[in-house]
Design a protein around this motif. Structure first.
Motif, PDB file in Angstrom:
ATOM      1  N   ASN A 196      22.682  17.694 -24.723  1.00  7.92           N
ATOM      2  CA  ASN A 196      22.439  17.782 -23.276  1.00  7.92           C
ATOM      3  C   ASN A 196      23.576  17.046 -22.568  1.00  7.92           C
ATOM      4  O   ASN A 196      23.375  15.993 -21.955  1.00  7.92           O
ATOM      5  N   GLN A 197      24.777  17.604 -22.638  1.00  7.87           N
ATOM      6  CA  GLN A 197      25.987  16.837 -22.364  1.00  7.87           C
ATOM      7  C   GLN A 197      26.159  16.423 -20.908  1.00  7.87           C
ATOM      8  O   GLN A 197      26.928  15.518 -20.619  1.00  7.87           O
ATOM      9  N   ARG A 198      25.485  17.049 -19.991  1.00  9.20           N
ATOM     10  CA  ARG A 198      25.639  16.665 -18.583  1.00  9.20           C
ATOM     11  C   ARG A 198      24.357  16.099 -17.980  1.00  9.20           C
ATOM     12  O   ARG A 198      24.275  15.871 -16.781  1.00  9.20           O
ATOM     13  N   ARG A 199      23.389  15.876 -18.820  1.00 10.27           N
ATOM     14  CA  ARG A 199      22.097  15.399 -18.324  1.00 10.27           C
ATOM     15  C   ARG A 199      22.004  13.880 -18.390  1.00 10.27           C
ATOM     16  O   ARG A 199      22.480  13.261 -19.349  1.00 10.27           O
ATOM     17  N   VAL A 200      21.389  13.292 -17.376  1.00 15.18           N
ATOM     18  CA  VAL A 200      21.089  11.859 -17.365  1.00 15.18           C
ATOM     19  C   VAL A 200      19.667  11.670 -17.879  1.00 15.18           C
ATOM     20  O   VAL A 200      18.740  12.328 -17.403  1.00 15.18           O
ATOM     21  N   PHE A 201      19.493  10.766 -18.833  1.00 20.34           N
ATOM     22  CA  PHE A 201      18.178  10.472 -19.395  1.00 20.34           C
ATOM     23  C   PHE A 201      17.752   9.060 -19.004  1.00 20.34           C
ATOM     24  O   PHE A 201      18.481   8.088 -19.263  1.00 20.34           O
ATOM     25  N   SER A 202      16.583   8.946 -18.421  1.00 29.70           N
ATOM     26  CA  SER A 202      16.018   7.618 -18.160  1.00 29.70           C
ATOM     27  C   SER A 202      15.494   7.044 -19.476  1.00 29.70           C
ATOM     28  O   SER A 202      15.339   7.762 -20.473  1.00 29.70           O
ATOM     29  N   ARG A 203      15.192   5.753 -19.479  1.00 35.42           N
ATOM     30  CA  ARG A 203      14.644   5.146 -20.702  1.00 35.42           C
ATOM     31  C   ARG A 203      13.320   5.782 -21.068  1.00 35.42           C
ATOM     32  O   ARG A 203      13.041   6.027 -22.245  1.00 35.42           O
ATOM     33  N   ALA A 204      12.488   6.072 -20.070  1.00 36.10           N
ATOM     34  CA  ALA A 204      11.187   6.691 -20.338  1.00 36.10           C
ATOM     35  C   ALA A 204      11.367   8.075 -20.958  1.00 36.10           C
ATOM     36  O   ALA A 204      10.633   8.450 -21.891  1.00 36.10           O
ATOM     37  N   GLU A 206      10.386  -0.040 -23.163  1.00 31.65           N
ATOM     38  CA  GLU A 206      11.637   0.577 -22.739  1.00 31.65           C
ATOM     39  C   GLU A 206      12.856  -0.259 -23.127  1.00 31.65           C
ATOM     40  O   GLU A 206      13.956   0.290 -23.279  1.00 31.65           O
ATOM     41  N   ASP A 207      12.680  -1.575 -23.299  1.00 31.55           N
ATOM     42  CA  ASP A 207      13.808  -2.417 -23.712  1.00 31.55           C
ATOM     43  C   ASP A 207      14.336  -2.011 -25.092  1.00 31.55           C
ATOM     44  O   ASP A 207      15.495  -2.297 -25.431  1.00 31.55           O
ATOM     45  N   THR A 208      13.487  -1.349 -25.895  1.00 34.94           N
ATOM     46  CA  THR A 208      13.930  -0.866 -27.200  1.00 34.94           C
ATOM     47  C   THR A 208      15.070   0.135 -27.037  1.00 34.94           C
ATOM     48  O   THR A 208      16.025   0.147 -27.821  1.00 34.94           O
ATOM     49  N   VAL A 209      14.958   0.979 -26.020  1.00 38.82           N
ATOM     50  CA  VAL A 209      16.027   1.951 -25.754  1.00 38.82           C
ATOM     51  C   VAL A 209      17.327   1.224 -25.444  1.00 38.82           C
ATOM     52  O   VAL A 209      18.397   1.581 -25.946  1.00 38.82           O
ATOM     53  N   TYR A 266      23.483   3.878 -12.888  1.00 41.39           N
ATOM     54  CA  TYR A 266      22.578   2.846 -12.381  1.00 41.39           C
ATOM     55  C   TYR A 266      21.475   3.439 -11.510  1.00 41.39           C
ATOM     56  O   TYR A 266      21.716   4.248 -10.625  1.00 41.39           O
ATOM     57  N   GLY A 267      20.262   3.028 -11.823  1.00 34.31           N
ATOM     58  CA  GLY A 267      19.088   3.508 -11.115  1.00 34.31           C
ATOM     59  C   GLY A 267      18.509   4.787 -11.702  1.00 34.31           C
ATOM     60  O   GLY A 267      17.421   5.215 -11.290  1.00 34.31           O
ATOM     61  N   PHE A 268      19.234   5.402 -12.678  1.00 32.72           N
ATOM     62  CA  PHE A 268      18.767   6.669 -13.242  1.00 32.72           C
ATOM     63  C   PHE A 268      18.639   6.633 -14.763  1.00 32.72           C
ATOM     64  O   PHE A 268      17.631   7.062 -15.305  1.00 32.72           O
TER      65      PHE A 268
END
Length: 225
Positions: A164-172, A187-190, A215-217
């Motif tokens: 998913n080369q252009r996707r931003v993934f949140s920790r969740a 989530e700190d595990t991520v 940042y923020g995402f």
């Protein structure tokens, strides 16, 4: 990659889950059709391994319901019944492939890899990003032809970004993709796995921000590698 196994034979289900987990997949198991449907409504999966003969809701009905609700992930049917009629029923219900039990785990793994490749028309057999390469067939990762030794979760994390080369993934979102819901960590595990992966990439000569923080995402591959 996250897989769902819907199989009422606990021995078979556990063997499949163990083998697939060793191949760096996150695997969840349901032992009847209704439980499988509940998981499919609640979580996102990259592929479903679906037995035909299931209690409460059989595999044919579950596959039909899955497609009727617009879910398009690959479905690999598993059955002990080797007849043309059964195969036609499964494929007409929306299954992408059909395997007769018992089958060799090596063949099943190859069919899974083929379906995952087919499900992403832009993903080549070897995933690449500049000098970084990941081969899903051998689970080998290299940077400028130098082999990287990654933990299973670091490997899965890198594969998620490369597919998913252009996707931003949140920790969740990363947690949902890479961990079974029964063992979801904090989530700190991520953050810890991201740190470890960055360190190994940097040691191989990659840019320290090849996996960048938005940042923020969340996180993504740096868009100008």
């Amino acid at each position: 990659m996250k897989l769902l196994v819907v199989e009422d034979d606990e021995r078979i289900a556990e063997a499949l889950a163990e083998d697939l987990t060793e191949q760096n997949y996150a695997v969840e198991v349901a032992y009847d059709g209704e439980a499988g449907w509940g998981l499919l409504q609640a979580f996102t999966y990259d592929l479903v391994l679906l037995d035909v003969m299931l209690p409460k809701m059989d595999g044919i009905e579950l596959c039909q319901r899955l497609r009727a609700h617009g879910q398009s992930m690959p479905v690999l049917m598993l059955t002990a019944r080797d007849t043309i009629t059964d195969k036609v029923l499964g494929l007409d219900a929306g299954a992408d492939d059909y395997v007769i039990k018992p089958c060799a785990l090596e063949e099943l793994s190859a069919r899974i890899r083929a379906l995952l490749r087919r499900g992403s028309t832009t993903a080549p057999p070897v995933l690449e990003w500049a000098d970084l390469q990941l081969d899903p067939n051998t689970c080998e990762v290299t940077y400028q032809e130098q082999s990287l030794s990654l933990t299973p979760k670091e490997y899965s994390l890198l594969e998620l970004f490369l597919r998913n080369q252009r996707r931003v993934f949140s920790r969740a979102q990363i947690l949902e993709h890479l961990w079974a819901f029964e063992v979801l960590p904090e989530e700190d595990t991520v953050k810890a796995h991201i740190k470890g992966l960055r360190h190994k990439l940097k040691s191989a000569g990659a840019s320290p921000d090849l996996i960048e923080t938005v940042y923020g995402f969340g996180y993504r591959l740096k868009q100008d590698p």
